[in-house]
Design a protein around this motif. Structure first.
Motif, PDB file in Angstrom:
ATOM      1  N   CYS A   1      -5.952  -1.896  -0.457  1.00  0.00           N
ATOM      2  CA  CYS A   1      -5.067  -0.737  -0.310  1.00  0.00           C
ATOM      3  C   CYS A   1      -5.778   0.573  -0.639  1.00  0.00           C
ATOM      4  O   CYS A   1      -5.272   1.644  -0.317  1.00  0.00           O
ATOM      5  N   ASP A   2      -6.918   0.488  -1.305  1.00  0.00           N
ATOM      6  CA  ASP A   2      -7.593   1.722  -1.731  1.00  0.00           C
ATOM      7  C   ASP A   2      -8.780   2.071  -0.843  1.00  0.00           C
ATOM      8  O   ASP A   2      -9.612   2.888  -1.205  1.00  0.00           O
ATOM      9  N   ARG A   3      -8.850   1.460   0.339  1.00  0.00           N
ATOM     10  CA  ARG A   3      -9.998   1.707   1.221  1.00  0.00           C
ATOM     11  C   ARG A   3      -9.527   1.992   2.642  1.00  0.00           C
ATOM     12  O   ARG A   3      -8.638   1.338   3.163  1.00  0.00           O
TER      13      ARG A   3
ATOM     14  N   ARG B   1      -4.932   8.149  -3.052  1.00  0.00           N
ATOM     15  CA  ARG B   1      -5.120   6.795  -3.601  1.00  0.00           C
ATOM     16  C   ARG B   1      -6.238   6.035  -2.909  1.00  0.00           C
ATOM     17  O   ARG B   1      -6.620   4.958  -3.359  1.00  0.00           O
ATOM     18  N   VAL B   2      -6.728   6.551  -1.789  1.00  0.00           N
ATOM     19  CA  VAL B   2      -7.737   5.797  -1.040  1.00  0.00           C
ATOM     20  C   VAL B   2      -9.093   6.488  -1.058  1.00  0.00           C
ATOM     21  O   VAL B   2      -9.200   7.693  -1.281  1.00  0.00           O
TER      22      VAL B   2
ATOM     23  N   CYS C   1       0.839  -1.197   0.000  1.00  0.00           N
ATOM     24  CA  CYS C   1       0.000   0.000   0.000  1.00  0.00           C
ATOM     25  C   CYS C   1       0.876   1.250   0.000  1.00  0.00           C
ATOM     26  O   CYS C   1       1.879   1.308   0.704  1.00  0.00           O
TER      27      CYS C   1
END
Length: 68
Positions: A48-50, A30-31, A3
């Motif tokens: 990784c995006d949350r 990014r998240v 991440c």
């Protein structure tokens, strides 16, 4: 870990969920921050995006938001 960017926001505990979401998404583009009520069922997958923002029934951040 794979991440990228900032991973956790312990300083946001006690703030409102909406304010926390704005800070998280500004500090790590990014998240996507997702506001979730404490006790709600959620999936167990790691992403990784949350960032889950766990809030009380009054909308206050209850635990340190982190990627996952």
């Amino acid at each position: 870990s794979q991440c990228q960017g900032k991973r956790s926001w312990p300083q946001l505990v006690g703030s409102t969920g909406a304010a926390a979401k704005a800070v998280i998404e500004r500090e790590n583009p990014r998240v996507r921050a997702v506001i979730v009520r404490v006790g709600s069922p959620v999936t167990a997958d790691f992403r990784c995006d949350r960032v889950r923002v766990w809030v009380t029934e009054r909308g206050i951040v209850a635990r340190p938001p982190a990627i996952g």
